[in-house]
Design a protein around this motif. Structure first.
Motif, PDB file in Angstrom:
ATOM      1  N   LEU A 130      11.545  13.643 -13.974  1.00 36.38           N
ATOM      2  CA  LEU A 130      12.633  12.668 -14.087  1.00 36.38           C
ATOM      3  C   LEU A 130      13.982  13.324 -13.814  1.00 36.38           C
ATOM      4  CD1 LEU A 130      13.463   9.770 -14.854  1.00 36.38           C
ATOM      5  CD2 LEU A 130      13.591  10.530 -17.234  1.00 36.38           C
ATOM      6  N   VAL A 131      14.164  14.533 -14.337  1.00 35.44           N
ATOM      7  CA  VAL A 131      15.420  15.262 -14.137  1.00 35.44           C
ATOM      8  C   VAL A 131      15.634  15.598 -12.660  1.00 35.44           C
ATOM      9  CG1 VAL A 131      16.597  17.452 -14.598  1.00 35.44           C
ATOM     10  CG2 VAL A 131      15.513  16.206 -16.464  1.00 35.44           C
ATOM     11  N   ILE A 132      14.546  15.838 -11.928  1.00 33.60           N
ATOM     12  CA  ILE A 132      14.657  16.180 -10.507  1.00 33.60           C
ATOM     13  C   ILE A 132      14.819  14.936  -9.640  1.00 33.60           C
ATOM     14  CG2 ILE A 132      13.416  17.176  -8.538  1.00 33.60           C
ATOM     15  CD1 ILE A 132      12.132  19.140 -10.506  1.00 33.60           C
ATOM     16  N   LEU A 133      14.053  13.867  -9.953  1.00 30.03           N
ATOM     17  CA  LEU A 133      14.038  12.684  -9.093  1.00 30.03           C
ATOM     18  C   LEU A 133      15.230  11.752  -9.327  1.00 30.03           C
ATOM     19  CD1 LEU A 133      10.218  11.850  -9.235  1.00 30.03           C
ATOM     20  CD2 LEU A 133      11.483  12.877  -7.333  1.00 30.03           C
ATOM     21  N   ALA A 134      15.686  11.661 -10.566  1.00 30.79           N
ATOM     22  CA  ALA A 134      16.799  10.751 -10.864  1.00 30.79           C
ATOM     23  C   ALA A 134      18.069  11.076 -10.072  1.00 30.79           C
ATOM     24  CB  ALA A 134      17.090  10.746 -12.366  1.00 30.79           C
TER      25      ALA A 134
ATOM     26  N   LEU B 162       9.432   5.491  -3.546  1.00 30.13           N
ATOM     27  CA  LEU B 162       8.502   6.608  -3.714  1.00 30.13           C
ATOM     28  C   LEU B 162       8.796   7.354  -5.008  1.00 30.13           C
ATOM     29  CD1 LEU B 162       8.597   7.871  -0.032  1.00 30.13           C
ATOM     30  CD2 LEU B 162       6.641   6.778  -1.146  1.00 30.13           C
ATOM     31  N   ALA B 163      10.082   7.576  -5.281  1.00 34.64           N
ATOM     32  CA  ALA B 163      10.466   8.259  -6.522  1.00 34.64           C
ATOM     33  C   ALA B 163      10.128   7.406  -7.739  1.00 34.64           C
ATOM     34  CB  ALA B 163      11.968   8.577  -6.497  1.00 34.64           C
ATOM     35  N   PHE B 164      10.405   6.087  -7.666  1.00 38.94           N
ATOM     36  CA  PHE B 164      10.052   5.183  -8.760  1.00 38.94           C
ATOM     37  C   PHE B 164       8.553   5.231  -9.044  1.00 38.94           C
ATOM     38  CE2 PHE B 164      13.968   2.387  -8.007  1.00 38.94           C
ATOM     39  CZ  PHE B 164      14.603   2.864  -9.147  1.00 38.94           C
TER      40      PHE B 164
END
Length: 426
Positions: A13-17, A118-120
């Motif tokens: 989450l820290v990387i994708l957000a 994709l991230a979601f």
């Protein structure tokens, strides 16, 4: 709970957000600079709206392709490809020598919008159901964070160094995120056996392209001209052909069975409305702030960015609150409240323009942005809990398609209306 690794989930989450921060930082810097871009390249407010429209148009077309490829070959693999395409587009846009090249580079950049679904989907796979709304709310809040950073900083850079330089500051951020995703994000565990409907891709792209051309060039050719009406009619015919293709295709780009599910249908219809209203309002509000008096408030780029900060802040806070509330009560109450809040907010805002002070206009614009944030968080949560994991990529991609479809038409309509009613004040 045993199938979920929460330590890794929060790391992901820290990387994708921050992907949302990077993109909104880029777009937040661009929007206040639209009038100066139009002036620099000698184009009208209708024509400059293509800077937004073409970006959203290519993003709309790319989303279902990337979503389907992610479901088939792995979401991380496709996400890495998309983010590098975005990095190339951002780099080229900052060196645009003329308006046509700017549009081409923005089109490449728009392909990178496919990174969001994709991230979601990757986030949805890693979090247990009770924590998904909070995670999605945090990701949505990052859109507000990106705007809050971009509006003052981007406004300052654009005003003092030129709007092109703002793009140069984005490049290291995007490359850093791409490297982090490569080394620290795991590949998705679910696969779908299917093929890409390339005929559907071509039909969807053609339909959207002719639709946006009709709206954007209407002030040039006239709303009742053969060119405008012909473009809209051709678009309608191609859309009919597209839906027929999706019905008979063994592996449709837009699975109609999935689309007919009530929750999915509601989420997609609401996404069109939210995207249309949000993007049209942002472009119109920017011009209102920067147009000379007595039409506008005669602000420079930096001042415009500073006045727009409240819109970003309420989006950030509202998304976090919405995620926490959805975890307890579900997404439906948030969706209903956001819808009822959005309509009167925009209605009052339309009546205030030309009759109220800047502070009052920003207040109601912020309320409208809060409503849009509530809608977006509730929509994505309704969606991810309404489809199976193997369809998560294409489902979230299609929802993004509908949001971008509304967002693609919004700036075109705003630019067309502004150009239609433009007049010289002596």
């Amino acid at each position: 709970m045993s199938e979920y690794d929460l330590k890794y989930a929060y790391k992901a989450l820290v990387i994708l957000a921050p992907l949302a921060v990077a993109v909104m930082y880029t777009e937040g810097m661009l929007i206040p600079a639209l009038p100066s871009i139009a002036s620099q390249f000698g184009v009208s407010s209708a024509t400059v709206s293509w800077v937004l429209s073409i970006y959203l148009l290519t993003g709309t077309i790319m989303n279902p392709i990337a979503g389907k490829l992610g479901d088939i070959f792995g979401k991380k693999r496709v996400l890495e490809l998309v983010i590098w395409i975005y990095a190339i587009g951002v780099t080229l846009t900052g060196f645009s020598p003329n308006f046509p090249s700017l549009l081409v580079f923005r089109a490449i950049q728009g392909l990178g919008l496919a990174m969001f679904p994709l991230a979601f989907s990757l986030i949805r796979e890693e979090f247990p159901p009770n924590l998904v709304p909070k995670a999605q709310g945090l990701v949505s809040a990052m859109f507000g964070v990106g705007s809050a950073i971009a509006l003052p900083l981007g406004g300052y850079i654009a005003q003092n160094f030129g709007w092109q330089f703002t793009y140069h500051t984005v490049i290291p951020i995007v490359i850093t995120l791409a490297i982090l995703i490569h080394f620290f994000i795991r590949e998705s565990r679910v696969r779908l056996k299917a093929k890409i409907d390339y005929i559907g891709v071509a039909l969807l792209g053609s339909a959207l392209g002719t639709l946006i051309f009709g709206f954007t060039e209407a002030p040039t050719y006239g709303w009742a001209s053969a060119t405008t009406l012909g473009s809209l009619l051709v678009s309608l015919v191609i859309f009919v052909a597209f839906f027929y293709e999706e019905k008979i295709s063994p592996s449709p780009l837009m699975p109609l069975g999935l689309m007919k599910r009530r929750n999915v249908l509601v989420a997609n219809i609401a996404a069109i409305v939210a995207g249309f209203a949000l993007f049209m309002a942002y472009q119109t509000l920017t011009y209102l702030l920067e147009e000379p008096k007595p039409v506008g408030f005669d602000l420079d780029i930096l001042s415009t960015g500073l006045w727009l900060i409240p819109l970003a802040l309420v989006q950030m806070v509202g998304s976090v609150i919405a995620g926490r509330f959805i975890s307890k009560k579900g997404p439906r109450p948030v969706l209903i409240f956001g819808s009822f809040l959005l309509i009167p907010a925009y209605l009052i805002l339309s009546l205030l323009i030309g009759n109220a002070g800047l502070g009052t206009i920003i207040l109601f614009a912020s309320v409208a942005n809060l409503a849009a944030a509530l809608l977006n968080v509730s929509l994505i949560n309704i969606l991810v809990f309404s489809v199976e994991r193997q369809y998560m990529g294409i489902a979230t991609s299609l929802n993004t398609v509908f949001r971008l479809l509304g967002g693609t038409i919004g700036p075109a309509v705003a630019g067309a209306i502004m150009s239609t009613f433009e007049t010289s004040i002596v």
